[in-house]
Each structure stands twice: as C-alpha cells, then as structure tokens.
Motif scaffolding. Structure first.
Motif, PDB file in Angstrom:
ATOM      1  N   ASN A  49       0.932  11.891  -0.696  1.00  0.00           N
ATOM      2  CA  ASN A  49       0.366  13.159  -0.226  1.00  0.00           C
ATOM      3  C   ASN A  49       0.673  14.247  -1.255  1.00  0.00           C
ATOM      4  OD1 ASN A  49      -0.557  12.203   2.444  1.00  0.00           O
ATOM      5  ND2 ASN A  49       1.632  11.891   2.796  1.00  0.00           N
ATOM      6  N   THR A  79       0.844  -1.201   0.000  1.00  0.00           N
ATOM      7  CA  THR A  79       0.000   0.000   0.000  1.00  0.00           C
ATOM      8  C   THR A  79       0.878   1.249   0.000  1.00  0.00           C
ATOM      9  OG1 THR A  79      -1.770  -1.129   1.213  1.00  0.00           O
ATOM     10  CG2 THR A  79      -1.813   1.280   1.183  1.00  0.00           C
ATOM     11  N   VAL A  99      -4.235   6.817  -2.590  1.00  0.00           N
ATOM     12  CA  VAL A  99      -3.876   5.541  -1.986  1.00  0.00           C
ATOM     13  C   VAL A  99      -3.896   4.459  -3.059  1.00  0.00           C
ATOM     14  CG1 VAL A  99      -4.399   3.844  -0.201  1.00  0.00           C
ATOM     15  CG2 VAL A  99      -4.908   6.276   0.196  1.00  0.00           C
ATOM     16  N   LYS A 127      -4.862  13.279  -1.319  1.00  0.00           N
ATOM     17  CA  LYS A 127      -4.234  12.035  -0.866  1.00  0.00           C
ATOM     18  C   LYS A 127      -4.649  10.913  -1.805  1.00  0.00           C
ATOM     19  CE  LYS A 127      -3.683  11.129   3.474  1.00  0.00           C
ATOM     20  NZ  LYS A 127      -3.918  10.778   4.914  1.00  0.00           N
ATOM     21  N   LYS A 158      -7.457   4.884  -5.056  1.00  0.00           N
ATOM     22  CA  LYS A 158      -8.574   5.731  -4.638  1.00  0.00           C
ATOM     23  C   LYS A 158      -8.074   7.087  -4.148  1.00  0.00           C
ATOM     24  CE  LYS A 158      -8.912   4.244   0.211  1.00  0.00           C
ATOM     25  NZ  LYS A 158      -9.811   3.714   1.263  1.00  0.00           N
ATOM     26  N   ALA A 159      -8.954   8.050  -4.271  1.00  0.00           N
ATOM     27  CA  ALA A 159      -8.661   9.398  -3.788  1.00  0.00           C
ATOM     28  C   ALA A 159      -9.253   9.535  -2.395  1.00  0.00           C
ATOM     29  CB  ALA A 159      -9.257  10.431  -4.728  1.00  0.00           C
ATOM     30  N   ASP A 160      -8.402   9.826  -1.421  1.00  0.00           N
ATOM     31  CA  ASP A 160      -8.843  10.083  -0.059  1.00  0.00           C
ATOM     32  C   ASP A 160      -8.861  11.604   0.109  1.00  0.00           C
ATOM     33  OD1 ASP A 160      -9.349  10.261   2.613  1.00  0.00           O
ATOM     34  OD2 ASP A 160      -7.635   9.071   3.275  1.00  0.00           O
ATOM     35  N   GLY A 161      -9.978  12.205  -0.280  1.00  0.00           N
ATOM     36  CA  GLY A 161     -10.033  13.664  -0.345  1.00  0.00           C
ATOM     37  C   GLY A 161      -9.370  14.133  -1.632  1.00  0.00           C
ATOM     38  N   THR A 205       0.871   5.384  -0.181  1.00  0.00           N
ATOM     39  CA  THR A 205       0.045   6.569   0.026  1.00  0.00           C
ATOM     40  C   THR A 205       0.829   7.819  -0.364  1.00  0.00           C
ATOM     41  OG1 THR A 205      -1.105   5.476   1.869  1.00  0.00           O
ATOM     42  CG2 THR A 205      -1.293   7.879   1.700  1.00  0.00           C
ATOM     43  N   LYS A 218      -8.159  12.829  -7.661  1.00  0.00           N
ATOM     44  CA  LYS A 218      -9.179  12.294  -8.560  1.00  0.00           C
ATOM     45  C   LYS A 218      -8.697  12.291 -10.015  1.00  0.00           C
ATOM     46  CE  LYS A 218     -12.887  13.856  -5.513  1.00  0.00           C
ATOM     47  NZ  LYS A 218     -14.031  14.787  -5.346  1.00  0.00           N
TER      48      LYS A 218
END
Length: 442
Positions: A98, A94, A165, A163, A157-160, A96, A113
């Motif tokens: 930023n 995984t 992931v 971010k 995926k977009a975490d906000g 991530t 996105k």
C-alpha cells in the motif's frame, strides 16, 4: 558469472576500509545554518538508470536520490519507504504493498504504475540489464528474460494508483529486503519515454523520488551535488542540505584536499593509514566487498582448465597484497563471503564457508598445477592483458598481481589501467583477458 572463473584476491573494504571524516557545516548570508558536507568517491557515476546500473558508485548515488517500496536501515531492519505498509498472503506468494501519496521531484505523483513499468523494463531482454535475474522469483520473469513472454506478463500489477500486487513463484521471506534494493526502485515513466536511450545519462534526464536530487552531473564530470529534495515525502527528517561530491583517484590529492578543508571525508591508503591512526577523525569501516580476478573463458578456453585456474590462484599471495601493498585495512578473503557480512546463530558465515586451500598461496604448488594445465591444454606460454581501473590503488594492485603471475613459467602479463566507466563497459562486453573487479553485497 561462473564462480569457477574467479580468483579471490582481496577482502573486506579494499577501497574504503579506513577514512578520515570530519563534519562540514556552513552558514548562509542570512545567518541560517546550511548543513553541507564535502564528500569524495574514487570514481565518477557510470549511470543513473536503475535498470542498467551495476556498480557501487552509481548505486550509492541512486540510493541517495531515489527510494523503493521499503528502506533498509541498521541491523537489517526494514522500514517503510514509498510503501507505508504491506501484507503477505498465507501461502507467502502474494505480496500487496500500500503506497503513500509521494511525489517525484517535478511534483508528479509516484504511483504503482511507476514500479510496474520499472520492473517490466528491467526484465525486458531489450534493456539488457545485468541484474534482471534478481526478479527471477516473480511470476513469469524467467520466461520474459529468455524472450519467451512479453514483459507485460510479469507477475506484478497496479491496483489503482497506490496499491502494488506482486505474485511470486514460491514463498520468499526475504522479499522485503529485495524490494528495498535499488533494482526494485520505480522509474518515472514520462522521463524514460521522453529521453529513451539517453535516459539516466545526466542529472537532467531522470526523475528523483528520494531524499536528494542530483545536480550538476553531465554524464562524465568528476564533481556533482546531492541537494535536498523538497518534494520527498519525508523531507522534514532530512537534515543535510547539500552533499558536494568529488571523484578523486589519487589518495595524495584527496588527503591534501581534506587537510586544506576542501573535503570533509577521504579514504586513506598505504602509508597514510600509519600516519593518521591516532587522529580523532580516523575511522575504520568494513564493507562487504570481495575483489577478485575474473578470467575470460570465452576468449581463452584454457581458463576452463581446472589446473590452470588453481595455478593462478595459488600464485597470488593475498596476505602480502593486503598487508604490504594496500596496507589500508583490507583483509585477505576466506572465500566468496566477506567477513561480518552475515551471521546465523551468532556465527560468521565467512568462517563456516571457509575452505583454506581455496584461498591459499603456494608458488611451488602453483607451478606444478601450471605445468599440468599447459600439458592438458597444449600450451607452452601465454600472453595476457590484465584490466583494471586507473586509480592509484588499482594500479598498485595490478602491478602486484602481474609480478605474482609472471613467476609462472611462460606467463607474460601486460597491465591496462583505464577509467572506471571504461572498465565497466569492457567487463560487461567481454573485452578483456583478465580483469580485477568486485562483488559488493546488497
């Protein structure tokens, strides 16, 4: 692409091994210096669509005008790009990222996105990307590419907004290098949706988030500009204001333009190399490129025969091609790996993977394998078309390969030199018998 259907015919830096490079700097009427350079390439841009791009010229322009999560620099170092930093989970699966708050050239924010959308679009079978396999280690990518899952199931995926992931199938320590490549760049969602099938086909139908903005390219013309992108997050460190690009197929024309001050950079070919070796502006740049002859096994099943392929390979004198025909610093290859591309423990991988017989020249042996191959395939002769670009170098290469292969009894070769964009299209759609093409290391 099957490696068995390829014959290595040229080595490192076939098209741009030696160059003349000066430095252009012009001043504006106000007295402020404008840093400009006039640059040449040997073909025009094929596409600016990240998901559909496959060729070197397009890639160079995309890399100049866009940016991914990370950026690769000298000595294989990876530095921050759109991502200001990243973390990797203990199991290595995984990642991530930023993201910094950066912008597209139209002022809209570059978000996580945009990356998700771009990657999903590339693996979507409807896009028909030739590089979708590059994403195969991201969860569900292979099933999506095979049409068994929806693109939205891709393991990213977009975490906000800032971010991203990414979930991998297995640990991949070099994933940091992967995301620095243009295939992993973001795509401005609104631009793709607005222009649909025409997205990326000219300078006005794509967004830019990198150091430069593409100007003046209408999809077919041979001149365009790369202009400094004022919206780029690191614009203050971009010193060049404008790069005037020109596609020039003929080396003599390019050299004349260089000598008359219309170009600050040009590649050299053949006798030009000898004439300029003592110039202070003469430089040798190796490219990790392998040029090869691809055989269309679907159109001509006879190419599936091992003896036929060996005959073709042994019939081409690679040393004569690079030393006498090209004479531009190119090297005969040792295999599928270019010299000086990759090292381990100080040893060049090209040397470690070298199999001399695989790239040898031996016409007598070639004729023996050819006779065996004809007997096994039930053929007596063959009439083939050899496809390549319409540049001076490509024409000389096809003429040489034609002369070499027709030394095999019953072989007739007709050369077909077409514009770069046409060659790319025909290669991708299988509209060729034989084609000279290249692999460039990313």
């Amino acid at each position: 692409m099957k490696l068995s259907s390829l014959i290595k015919i040229g080595g490192v830096g076939l098209l741009s091994a030696v160059v003349l490079a000066g430095c252009g700097s012009k001043s504006s009427q106000s007295g402020a210096k404008k840093q400009t350079a006039n640059w040449m390439v040997n073909a025009n841009i094929n596409t600016m669509d990240v998901s559909k791009m496959t060729d070197l010229i397009s890639s160079q322009n995309v890399n100049a005008t866009n940016e991914g999560l990370l950026r690769m620099t000298k000595n294989n170092a990876v530095i921050p790009g759109v991502a200001k930093n990243y973390t990797v989970s203990k199991d290595g699966k995984t990642w991530t990222f930023n993201l910094r708050q950066s912008k597209w050239n139209d002022g809209k924010p570059v978000t996580a996105k945009d990356f998700v959308y771009s990657w999903q679009r590339t693996v979507n079978p409807k896009t028909a990307s030739q590089y979708s396999y590059i994403f195969s280690n991201i969860q569900n990518a292979n099933k999506i590419i095979a049409g068994k899952l929806a693109p939205t199931k891709l393991g990213v995926k977009a975490d906000g907004n800032y971010k991203l992931v990414v979930h991998l199938v297995k640990p991949q320590s070099y994933f940091k290098y992967m995301v620095s490549q243009s295939y992993y760049f973001p795509e401005e969602i609104s631009m793709v949706q607005k222009y649909g099938s025409s997205y990326g086909t000219d300078a006005n139908k794509i967004g830019f988030n990198g150091p430069f903005v593409l100007k003046g390219w209408n999809g077919t013309n041979d001149t365009w500009k790369l202009v400094k992108n004022a919206k780029y997050w690191n614009a203050k460190n971009i010193k060049l204001d404008t790069l005037n690009m020109q596609a020039v197929k003929d080396p003599a024309t390019a050299l004349n333009s260089y000598n008359s001050g219309k170009l600050d950079f040009t590649t050299l070919s053949g006798t030009q190399v000898k004439n300029y070796k003592n110039s202070k502006n003469y430089h040798v740049y190796k490219q990790a490129s392998i040029y090869y002859l691809e055989m269309n096994e679907k159109k001509f099943p006879m190419f599936k025969n091992r003896n036929i392929r060996k005959a073709f390979s042994l019939a081409i004198d690679k040393q004569q091609l690079v030393n006498k025909v090209l004479a531009d610093g190119s090297q005969a290859p040792k295999g599928f790996v270019a010299d000086d591309m990759s090292k381990r423990n100080g040893k060049d991988f090209a040397d470690q993977s070298y199999v001399k017989s695989a790239v040898a020249y031996n016409l007598a042996e070639a004729k023996k394998y050819w006779a065996k191959g004809l007997k096994e395939t039930g053929k007596k002769s063959v009439n083939l078309t050899l496809l390549s670009d319409d540049t001076d170098i490509a024409k000389r290469t096809t003429e040489f390969v034609q002369s070499q292969l027709t030394k095999l009894p019953g072989v007739k070769i007709t050369n077909q030199n077409v514009p770069y964009k046409t060659r790319l299209s025909r290669s991708a759609s299988g509209q060729f018998d034989l084609v000279i093409t290249a692999w460039n290391a990313d």
